[in-house]
Design an enzyme around this catalytic site. Structure first.
Site, PDB file in Angstrom:
ATOM      1  N   HIS A 163       0.830  -1.209   0.000  1.00  0.00           N
ATOM      2  CA  HIS A 163       0.000   0.000   0.000  1.00  0.00           C
ATOM      3  C   HIS A 163       0.864   1.259   0.000  1.00  0.00           C
ATOM      4  O   HIS A 163       0.436   2.312   0.462  1.00  0.00           O
ATOM      5  CB  HIS A 163      -0.951   0.029   1.202  1.00  0.00           C
ATOM      6  CG  HIS A 163      -1.671  -1.269   1.436  1.00  0.00           C
ATOM      7  ND1 HIS A 163      -2.903  -1.567   0.899  1.00  0.00           N
ATOM      8  CD2 HIS A 163      -1.293  -2.391   2.123  1.00  0.00           C
ATOM      9  CE1 HIS A 163      -3.271  -2.784   1.261  1.00  0.00           C
ATOM     10  NE2 HIS A 163      -2.302  -3.322   1.989  1.00  0.00           N
ATOM     11  N   LYS A 290      16.005  21.813 -11.684  1.00  0.00           N
ATOM     12  CA  LYS A 290      15.322  20.536 -11.931  1.00  0.00           C
ATOM     13  C   LYS A 290      16.180  19.527 -12.689  1.00  0.00           C
ATOM     14  O   LYS A 290      16.936  19.851 -13.585  1.00  0.00           O
ATOM     15  CB  LYS A 290      14.038  20.762 -12.753  1.00  0.00           C
ATOM     16  CG  LYS A 290      12.899  21.372 -11.994  1.00  0.00           C
ATOM     17  CD  LYS A 290      12.347  20.517 -10.869  1.00  0.00           C
ATOM     18  CE  LYS A 290      11.617  19.278 -11.349  1.00  0.00           C
ATOM     19  NZ  LYS A 290      10.354  19.634 -12.041  1.00  0.00           N
TER      20      LYS A 290
END
Ligand code: ARG
Length: 462
Positions: A163, A290
């Site tokens: 999960h 980035k």
């Protein structure tokens, strides 16, 4: 009846009074894409011609002239000297037309006992058989690179997730080997698709074979097929082998996509598990800091088109009456596009893995804490506590520890005994991620000896 009339420049227009509309010609032609099959088409024709001579449907001299001519056509195409025109419709007609220009009348014997329907099935089977060798090697190379990286990370501790929540500690090696298993199954599926392709359809003719005394076995042997098709209607309308390849490729892309998704997650600041190599990353046009995982994102995205190709092929087939229908012409672009997407995805991810830099500290830190709670419950089971009761005791312990921010390596035996009287001193040695992994050496487990055994076994299969 009028005498013979020829519509110029087309081998098949005997039946027609008027030329085809150019836009119809353009819409229906497969030549713009099936020219990719020219080598296979020519190789198939050469085997066919040899067989025709063997059964004396043509003379040895004619066969030699045809073979020589076919090789010249092949050289012209390879050298880029071949003039492709959609008026030829497809690669089969383009080759035959040019052969006629090169060797004259004898070219009209090439198509004896053969139809484009069995010919195109032959070409695609030859093509896929060959391409699948490349696909299988690329899959094997990716597995090999993954194995080598796994080898370096037998002691790299990380959280295993369910999960997407930290669940139980594992090693990075164990995590990587999960992908080696997936790609191993993909490799087997590609091999099965290849076996499906290696059945020889020539001799089925247009749909119902031929009255001529052809020797199908000779063609099959000459081309290295393992069997010949047993029903002419099936032979010209069967594209199961293409579907099997497309399905195997779809699943392989799904595996690549999941793998890429994990590397993307791990390279985020939030995880900080891995640093992407510059050579495999892109910049942002606006944000100077980035470093983007474009390659990985595009493998993930291009998985969509490969899944679409499988779907498109199945939809083409689902309504088709036997035997050949022009709908089948749509098979090739689905196969080509899948190959052209899958191959670079396999190659580039294989090249990427050895260049990834794993942040062992960060991974280990994330694996700490109460991810080893299950081990404590299992410890209590070994002391005779029923599992559900043990689960509840350790659950309470984990809840309190989360509130009081107590890490497992700080907890004392007295504290533990408050949750279960069955905790003894030896439990303290279990309270680290490394100890937790070491204790899970069952077959298929993440324990170092289990992983080493599997690694050695996998190495042998490569
Ligand atoms: N271009 C066709 C294809 O790709 C070859 C077979 C055509 N046969 C026919 N009768 N139109 O499938």
């Amino acid at each position: 009846m009028k005498g013979p009339q020829q519509t110029k420049g087309n081998l098949l227009r005997g039946r027609f009074a008027r030329a085809r509309l150019p836009e119809v010609e353009a819409f229906t032609a497969s030549l713009p894409f099936d020219r990719r099959l020219f080598r296979h088409d020519i190789r198939g024709s050469i085997s066919h011609v040899r067989m025709l001579a063997k059964v004396r449907l043509i003379s040895r001299a004619d066969a030699a002239r045809l073979e020589k001519g076919l090789r010249s056509v092949e050289r012209e195409i390879e050298a880029g000297r071949f003039h492709f025109s959609v008026a030829d419709e497809d690669i089969h007609m383009a080759v035959e037309r040019r052969l006629g220009e090169l060797v004259g009348n004898v070219a009209s014997k090439l198509h004896t006992g053969r139809s484009r329907n069995d010919q195109v099935a032959l070409d695609l089977r030859l093509f896929l058989n060959e391409e699948l060798n490349t696909v299988i090697s690329a899959t094997r190379r990716l597995r090999k690179n993954l194995l080598e990286v796994a080898q370096d990370h037998l002691d790299t501790v990380m959280p295993g997730y369910t999960h997407l929540q930290r669940a139980q500690p594992v090693s990075l090696a164990h995590h990587i080997l999960a992908y080696v298993e997936m790609f191993g199954r993909d490799q087997e599926r590609f091999a099965r698709a290849q076996a499906a392709a290696r059945v020889m359809p020539l001799g089925a003719g247009a749909l119902a074979a031929t009255t001529l005394p052809i020797d199908r076995g000779a063609v099959a042997r000459d081309l290295g097929f393992r069997a010949i098709t047993e029903n002419s209607l099936d032979a010209v309308s069967d594209r199961d082998f293409a579907v099997e390849f497309l399905a195997a490729a779809a699943l392989c892309m799904v595996h690549l996509s999941r793998m890429c998704e994990e590397i993307i997650l791990w390279s985020s600041a939030e995880f900080g598990f891995v640093v992407l190599p510059d050579e495999f990353s892109s910049g942002s046009s606006m944000m100077p800091q980035k470093k983007n995982p474009d390659l990985l994102e595009l493998v993930r995205a291009k998985t969509g088109r490969v899944l679409g190709n499988l779907q498109a092929m199945l939809v083409v087939l689902k309504g088709l009456p036997l035997a050949y229908n022009s709908d089948l012409q749509e098979d090739k672009e689905r196969v080509f596009d899948t190959l052209d997407t899958l191959m670079p995805a396999l190659d580039l991810t294989a090249k990427l893995w050895p260049k990834l830099r794993f942040e062992r500290q960060a991974m280990r830190a994330a694996a700490g804490g109460w991810a080893l709670a299950t081990d404590l419950a299992e410890y209590l089971v070994r002391r005779g506590v029923p599992f559900r009761a043990a689960h509840e005791s350790v659950g309470r312990l984990a809840r309190d520890a989360a509130i009081d921010r107590v890490e497992p390596d700080k907890i004392t035996l007295d504290q533990l005994k408050r949750y279960s009287p069955h905790f003894g001193p030896e439990v303290l040695a279990m309270l680290s991620a490394d100890a937790s992994i070491r204790a899970r050496n069952v077959i298929g487990g993440p324990g170092p000896s289990a992983v080493k055994r599997r690694l050695a076994r996998l190495k042998k299969t490569l």
